[in-house]
Design an enzyme around this catalytic site. Structure first.
Site, PDB file in Angstrom:
ATOM      1  N   TYR A  65      31.615  14.061  39.591  1.00 40.45           N
ATOM      2  CA  TYR A  65      31.129  13.147  40.680  1.00 40.45           C
ATOM      3  C   TYR A  65      30.738  11.574  40.450  1.00 40.45           C
ATOM      4  O   TYR A  65      30.432  11.189  41.414  1.00 40.45           O
ATOM      5  CB  TYR A  65      30.134  13.991  41.142  1.00 40.45           C
ATOM      6  CG  TYR A  65      30.615  15.166  41.845  1.00 40.45           C
ATOM      7  CD1 TYR A  65      31.724  16.030  41.396  1.00 40.45           C
ATOM      8  CD2 TYR A  65      29.879  15.734  42.794  1.00 40.45           C
ATOM      9  CE1 TYR A  65      31.904  17.394  41.668  1.00 40.45           C
ATOM     10  CE2 TYR A  65      30.297  17.067  43.503  1.00 40.45           C
ATOM     11  CZ  TYR A  65      31.285  17.580  42.800  1.00 40.45           C
ATOM     12  OH  TYR A  65      31.686  19.067  43.382  1.00 40.45           O
ATOM     13  N   LYS A 115      31.612  25.655  30.241  1.00 38.13           N
ATOM     14  CA  LYS A 115      33.071  25.963  29.910  1.00 38.13           C
ATOM     15  C   LYS A 115      33.183  25.120  28.697  1.00 38.13           C
ATOM     16  O   LYS A 115      34.433  24.591  28.385  1.00 38.13           O
ATOM     17  CB  LYS A 115      34.173  25.522  31.061  1.00 38.13           C
ATOM     18  CG  LYS A 115      35.463  26.051  31.025  1.00 38.13           C
ATOM     19  CD  LYS A 115      35.649  27.400  30.944  1.00 38.13           C
ATOM     20  CE  LYS A 115      37.121  27.984  30.856  1.00 38.13           C
ATOM     21  NZ  LYS A 115      37.322  29.421  30.818  1.00 38.13           N
ATOM     22  N   ASP A 152      33.768  30.990  34.526  1.00 33.33           N
ATOM     23  CA  ASP A 152      34.864  32.068  35.206  1.00 33.33           C
ATOM     24  C   ASP A 152      33.958  33.399  34.958  1.00 33.33           C
ATOM     25  O   ASP A 152      33.968  34.050  36.193  1.00 33.33           O
ATOM     26  CB  ASP A 152      36.182  32.029  34.585  1.00 33.33           C
ATOM     27  CG  ASP A 152      35.987  31.834  32.896  1.00 33.33           C
ATOM     28  OD1 ASP A 152      34.891  31.679  32.308  1.00 33.33           O
ATOM     29  OD2 ASP A 152      37.182  31.707  32.200  1.00 33.33           O
ATOM     30  N   ASP A 201      28.038  22.918  42.299  1.00 32.10           N
ATOM     31  CA  ASP A 201      28.516  22.859  43.452  1.00 32.10           C
ATOM     32  C   ASP A 201      29.425  23.925  44.020  1.00 32.10           C
ATOM     33  O   ASP A 201      29.145  24.553  44.974  1.00 32.10           O
ATOM     34  CB  ASP A 201      29.412  21.534  43.778  1.00 32.10           C
ATOM     35  CG  ASP A 201      29.637  21.239  45.199  1.00 32.10           C
ATOM     36  OD1 ASP A 201      29.270  21.871  46.154  1.00 32.10           O
ATOM     37  OD2 ASP A 201      30.395  20.140  45.261  1.00 32.10           O
ATOM     38  N   ASP A 216      27.986  27.532  46.467  1.00 33.62           N
ATOM     39  CA  ASP A 216      28.577  27.791  47.608  1.00 33.62           C
ATOM     40  C   ASP A 216      29.128  29.282  47.604  1.00 33.62           C
ATOM     41  O   ASP A 216      29.143  29.943  48.530  1.00 33.62           O
ATOM     42  CB  ASP A 216      29.683  26.913  48.006  1.00 33.62           C
ATOM     43  CG  ASP A 216      29.362  25.455  48.475  1.00 33.62           C
ATOM     44  OD1 ASP A 216      28.215  25.284  49.083  1.00 33.62           O
ATOM     45  OD2 ASP A 216      30.228  24.489  48.468  1.00 33.62           O
TER      46      ASP A 216
END
Length: 343
Positions: free
Chosen positions: A134, A180, A212, A236, A240
């Site tokens: 970002y 990850k 994951d 993020d 959600d």
């Protein structure tokens, strides 16, 4: 001295739910309320999405209560007001409570009369808010698009320490690092290593999951998680996803916290399709007020607001998204009535 709260209603349903939240804020606390403008409607009036005057008011305020803004189409110079505020005031910690108050209605997601078998969801996702992809370091090289991912030890230490302090203050038992590192060995490797270095300083359980696996378990076994801490993009996406467990974005508040200032916003967008119909759920905005009281050390008032929200859900005094028929202001009135009786 009164704390100053800048109220930015924004666009769409922000103009409906934020005023209801402010009623509760001023009922339970003594604040100086400032008003600021931002968003698409603001742009249409003054050709700015976040006017200098609003930024100046934000500078002098202790707290910002932000509604929702509509992202424009076809405006090349558009800069997101919320991202600008986060960056300007270094609001490095994004805090997303995922609490369904022991009640879950998911007909809208899973089909009529189909329910996700989760009775009690109560976890918090803490997301680093300043780095990762970002940062916007993108470029094209011939026919290849490249984005630089930034993960620093300083920012990693800061957000992990924030997560453990949050767990300590709120009597949480476990902090889980989501990463990850098996693929992103340098960036997420640094984040994971830093997580365990900081964890040694706390008597709180620490573990980690690949992102994951975490995204799968978040829906299948949300009770596994207590506090989640992670990098910007993973946070993020996961936050959600976790909103599914609430049954409605109308129950999802959030905070963006920095060293000197904090911004609180409901997670839902401006929802122009329902704006003006008085059917928007004000609970997320009202739960932001609960988080404001937590932030200023008045947690008993924050808990009272949460109790009022739970009571209204149990009694079916809710808007359409949660299976009820009340209007936006009617739900807020019921919450205020409950709070007033117990104050």
């Amino acid at each position: 001295m009164k704390r100053k709260v800048l109220v930015i209603e924004g666009d769409g349903i922000g103009k409906e739910v934020i005023p209801e939240a402010v009623k509760l804020l001023t009922l339970l606390g003594d604040f100086e309320i400032l008003k600021g403008d931002a968003g698409l409607e603001c742009y249409r009036r003054c050709k700015e999405f976040l006017p200098r005057e609003t930024l100046e008011k934000a500078e002098e305020s202790d707290i910002i209560l932000f509604g929702a803004v509509t992202s424009p189409k076809g405006v090349k110079d558009y800069k997101s007001p919320i991202l600008t505020l986060r960056k300007t005031f270094n609001l490095y910690a994004n805090v997303r409570p995922i609490n369904n108050f022991g009640l879950l209605r998911l007909e809208g997601y899973l089909g009529k009369n189909k329910f996700l078998d989760v009775k009690n969801v109560d976890l918090v996702i803490i997301r680093e808010n300043t780095e990762d992809l970002y940062v916007g370091f993108e470029r094209e090289l011939y026919d290849i698009a490249i984005a630089d991912r930034v993960v620093s030890k300083k920012a990693s230490e800061r957000i992990v320490r924030f997560a453990f302090e949050y767990a300590k203050e709120n009597k949480r038992k476990r902090v889980s690092c989501i990463h990850k590192a098996n693929v992103l060995k340098v960036t997420d490797g640094l984040f994971l290593k830093t997580f365990y270095e900081v964890a040694k300083n706390y008597k709180i359980e620490a573990d980690d999951y690949l992102v994951d696996s975490a995204s799968y378990l978040l829906i299948k076994e949300p009770e596994r998680f207590d506090i989640i801490v992670t990098t910007n993009m993973f946070g993020d996406i996961l936050s959600d996803e976790a909103s599914l467990l609430l049954g409605s974005l109308g129950l999802a508040p959030s905070a963006n916290i920095g060293e000197k200032k904090a911004l609180f916003e409901p997670v839902h967008g401006s929802a122009p399709d329902i704006a003006g119909k008085e059917i928007a759920n004000p609970m997320a905005a009202i739960l932001c007020v609960a988080m404001i009281f937590d932030y200023i050390g008045k947690k008993e008032k924050g808990n009272l607001i949460r109790e009022a929200v739970k009571h209204c859900i149990e009694e079916g005094k809710v808007t359409k998204d949660l299976g009820g028929s009340l209007k936006t202001h009617e739900v807020a009135e019921e919450i205020i009535k409950y709070v007033t009786n117990y104050e």
